[in-house]
Design a protein around this motif. Structure first.
Motif: not given
Length: 122
Positions: A18-26, A34-38
């Motif tokens: 999986y590849t997800v975009e994650v903010p530094e404060d999350r 939240k992006q549908g990854k299990e």
């Protein structure tokens, strides 16, 4: 506004990537969900090793990862449920039993436990 980082997660158990975009404060786990990854998890508060990963590249900030010893953190392990990205990352999920053994194996499951009393030998 937070900086976003690309986090590539290899799920060894499911043989998925999986590849997800994650903010530094999350947190990484919460954002990935939240992006549908299990992904594997249990406690969601950094006290167990269900969501343990090995960092292949990049930096993670994990001040609340009580479930990992400082030695394992130094060796590149992290808990996704309480980890914040500090750069683009590539991580790989780990088998919880493997991580538990690395962390506690020298203390548990090493033969008979004696509580000050002799054990009867068969």
């Amino acid at each position: 506004m937070s900086n976003y980082h690309k986090v590539k997660i290899r799920d060894r158990a499911k043989d998925k990537e999986y590849t997800v975009e994650v903010p530094e404060d999350r947190y990484i786990l919460q954002t990935a969900e939240k992006q549908g990854k299990e992904l594997p998890f249990a406690c969601r508060n950094g006290a167990c090793t269900s969501c343990a990963v090995r960092i292949l590249s990049g930096e993670i900030y994990q001040p609340e990862a009580m479930g990992l010893s400082p030695k394992l953190k130094e060796r590149g392990y992290a808990l996704l449920c309480v980890s914040y990205p500090r750069s683009d990352l590539e991580v790989e999920t780990q088998d919880e039993d493997e991580v538990y053994e690395l962390q506690f194996g020298r203390y548990f499951a090493r033969g008979k436990v004696r509580f000050g009393l002799p054990l009867d030998e068969d």
